[in-house]
Write an enzyme that holds these catalytic residues in place. Structure first.
Site, PDB file in Angstrom:
ATOM      1  N   VAL A  31      29.448  47.884  44.806  1.00 21.74           N
ATOM      2  CA  VAL A  31      29.777  49.256  44.654  1.00 21.74           C
ATOM      3  C   VAL A  31      29.751  49.549  43.354  1.00 21.74           C
ATOM      4  CG1 VAL A  31      31.745  50.665  44.847  1.00 21.74           C
ATOM      5  CG2 VAL A  31      31.164  49.144  46.661  1.00 21.74           C
ATOM      6  N   GLY A  32      29.897  48.760  42.251  1.00 20.10           N
ATOM      7  CA  GLY A  32      29.983  48.909  40.949  1.00 20.10           C
ATOM      8  C   GLY A  32      28.673  49.309  40.448  1.00 20.10           C
TER       9      GLY A  32
ATOM     10  N   CYS B 117      43.571  42.093  27.455  1.00 15.47           N
ATOM     11  CA  CYS B 117      42.887  42.356  26.478  1.00 15.47           C
ATOM     12  C   CYS B 117      43.278  42.499  25.088  1.00 15.47           C
ATOM     13  CB  CYS B 117      41.745  43.643  26.701  1.00 15.47           C
ATOM     14  SG  CYS B 117      42.869  45.129  26.960  1.00 15.47           S
TER      15      CYS B 117
ATOM     16  N   GLY C 287      35.338  47.573  46.629  1.00 14.48           N
ATOM     17  CA  GLY C 287      34.052  46.735  46.998  1.00 14.48           C
ATOM     18  C   GLY C 287      33.620  45.768  45.991  1.00 14.48           C
TER      19      GLY C 287
ATOM     20  N   GLU D 235      37.259  34.830  24.434  1.00 11.12           N
ATOM     21  CA  GLU D 235      38.441  35.420  24.980  1.00 11.12           C
ATOM     22  C   GLU D 235      38.787  34.202  25.832  1.00 11.12           C
ATOM     23  OE1 GLU D 235      37.916  38.861  27.384  1.00 11.12           O
ATOM     24  OE2 GLU D 235      39.554  39.494  26.304  1.00 11.12           O
TER      25      GLU D 235
ATOM     26  N   GLU E 283      35.672  49.741  27.623  1.00  5.74           N
ATOM     27  CA  GLU E 283      36.733  49.002  27.103  1.00  5.74           C
ATOM     28  C   GLU E 283      36.951  47.652  27.683  1.00  5.74           C
ATOM     29  OE1 GLU E 283      39.069  50.289  25.403  1.00  5.74           O
ATOM     30  OE2 GLU E 283      38.729  52.455  25.663  1.00  5.74           O
TER      31      GLU E 283
ATOM     32  N   GLY F 255      31.892  44.386  42.444  1.00  3.29           N
ATOM     33  CA  GLY F 255      31.418  44.770  41.488  1.00  3.29           C
ATOM     34  C   GLY F 255      29.727  44.944  41.338  1.00  3.29           C
TER      35      GLY F 255
END
Ligand code: NAD
Length: 477
Positions: A205-206, A278, A200, A377, A244, A202
């Site tokens: 559901v996250g 990453c 789902g 990044e 992370e 972020g």
């Protein structure tokens, strides 16, 4: 057109309560290949309830039982290796050179955890106390798109090894990989509710996992911005949180390095996973005394790199995962030009004749560490060569970042490289190698994250120490 319309709750494939359909793309063609029906908060709560129900029995399983389950999970995911490879190439665009590793890595992590468990003692004596390492509760595991199957399996292997039950929220952009992994893990025959997989959004559901009182721990891999939000949301219920996050890793070429060996490693570290890594070594720190040589070799190497069809075995760099990601990388290339960096290779726009979300492998030189392309990044194949005068300055530049995930040191002298490595602020420092070590802790200093994954350190992030006092009265003073 493919429709993925099932999630996995309490040992059963079910139709989500959520109704939203989300397009899935092949990034090498920029064409829609299917849709996934996304779960919502109601689905997330059902998954959390199933994991909560399964926890008391599962947390009391023995080490031997959990090892047997991990072996079955390894076998089940290995059996679907070729389907996973196809999914990774179609949905993520990983070039087949990289996709092979990405298809093997998920299954291998179950055996890595078996090795950890075999040597791990859950009970230990400390003075007069007996300390029991206790499973923490229901874990919420949230993964990014750049290695979705790998992170699902790595995080789940660790949770299972610890005796935790889990709700997994995979990247919504990786539904095909998730489907293959879910079907495989279902075949492994774990007790219902021990793991649940709910694809789902972020922020739906996250976020539910991040705030729900029945989730004891979150293990999250993704962007630093979202990671900070998870940390804030988890404070209310004191969740244990492993993050992370992003990186801006330095590759320090020391002045004694053999450039014939160092440049391929530096380019490999920078462009790994099509630059969507990453741990990519995106800041190449070059001794000014050898800058001209390094530039010539780096330019030649970049121009030899094949970008294109992920199925071509010669391809080293595939497309960016999405239009959004392609736009983001283009924006950074423009910023590099605007801020006065010198373009050594690549540049804006697509490589000729490629219709998907491809980026030209790009290297800037004469970059200073205060430029945006050296600080933020980018998450694409865009590298910066930053000249330095001496070793002290190289170390200072390497550490002048808000991140601290990984670093690379290339040198002809191992003792010297080791001394430099000890002064670098990063969770991992790789000396003259790009090889991964799955038993060693992985994770970042500073804004690259909190906590460590892999090996014993990873396992203990799913355990709480509980001290029993009074059992050994003879030792009480
Ligand atoms: P992202 O942060 O956008 O998303 C990661 C996951 O978090 C996805 O499943 C997403 O749906 C979910 N999410 C989004 N908003 C959320 C919220 N409010 N609450 C809970 N979950 C939420 O990252 P991404 O774009 O998928 O991945 C790229 C990023 O991941 C890069 O920054 C990269 O450096 C990082 N990454 C880090 C590592 C590492 O091990 N350190 C490894 C791979 C990727």
């Amino acid at each position: 057109m493919r429709l993925i319309d099932k999630i996995y709750i309490n040992g059963v494939f079910v139709t989500p309560h959520g109704q939203e359909l989300f397009d899935l793309y092949n990034p090498a063609t920029a064409q829609v290949t299917g849709q996934v029906r996304l779960a919502d908060e109601t689905d997330a709560r059902a998954a959390i309830a199933a994991a909560k129900e399964a926890f008391p029995a599962f947390s009391r399983t023995s080490k031997a039982e959990r090892i047997a389950l991990l072996v079955r999970m390894h076998e089940a995911v290995t059996a679907r290796r070729n389907d996973l490879l196809e999914a990774i190439i179609e949905e993520y665009g990983a070039p087949s050179s990289r996709a092979g590793f990405m298809a093997d890595h998920p299954a291998s992590q179950f055996l890595d955890m078996v090795r950890v468990l075999e040597d791990y003692d859950f009970t230990r004596r400390i003075a007069s106390a007996e300390v029991i390492m206790t499973p923490i509760g229901v874990a919420g595991l949230i993964t990014p798109w750049n290695s979705n199957a790998g992170f699902i399996c790595g995080k789940l292997a660790t949770a299972i090894a610890a005796g935790c039950t889990a709700v997994i929220k995979p990247s919504e952009m990786s539904a095909l990989q998730t489907q293959v992994v879910t079907e495989a893990l279902h075949e492994a025959g774990l007790p219902a509710g021990v793991f649940n997989i709910v694809t789902g959004r972020g922020e739906v559901v996250g976020a539910e996992l991040g705030s729900h009182p029945d989730i004891a721990k979150i293990s999250f891999t993704g962007s630093t911005t979202v990671g900070k939000g998870i940390l804030r949301a988890g404070a209310e219920t004191m969740k244990r949180i492993t993050l992370e996050l992003g990186g801006k890793s330095p590759t320090i070429i020391l002045d004694d390095a053999s450039l014939a060996e160092a440049i391929p490693l530096a380019i490999g570290a920078g462009f790994m996973n099509s630059g969507q890594a990453c741990i990519a070594g995106t800041r190449i720190l070059a001794p000014r005394s050898r800058l001209t040589e390094i530039e010539a070799l780096a330019k030649a190497a970049a121009e030899e790199i094949r970008t294109g069809d992920p199925r071509d075995p010669e391809t080293a760099i595939g497309p960016m995962v999405s239009r959004k990601q392609w736009d983001r990388v283009q924006r950074y290339i423009r910023i590099g030009l605007d801020e006065g960096a010198t373009l050594l290779a690549g540049g804006e726009d697509r490589p000729d004749e490629l219709g998907g979300w491809f980026v030209r492998p790009t290297i800037f030189t004469n970059v200073t560490n205060d430029m945006t392309i050296a600080r933020e990044e980018i998450f694409g194949p865009v590298l910066s060569i930053i000249p330095y005068e001496d070793e002290e300055e190289a170390i200072a530049i390497a550490n002048d970042t808000v991140y601290g995930l990984q670093a690379y040191i290339l040198s002809g002298d191992m003792d010297r490289a080791r001394k430099v490595a000890e002064r670098i602020v990063a969770g991992r420092v790789l000396i003259n190698t790009l090889a991964h070590e799955p038993m060693a802790p992985f994770g970042g200093f500073r804004q690259s994250g909190i906590g460590r994954e892999y090996g014993t350190y990873g396992l203990e992030a799913f355990l709480e120490p509980k001290s029993l006092l009074g059992l050994h009265q003879d030792l009480v003073k």
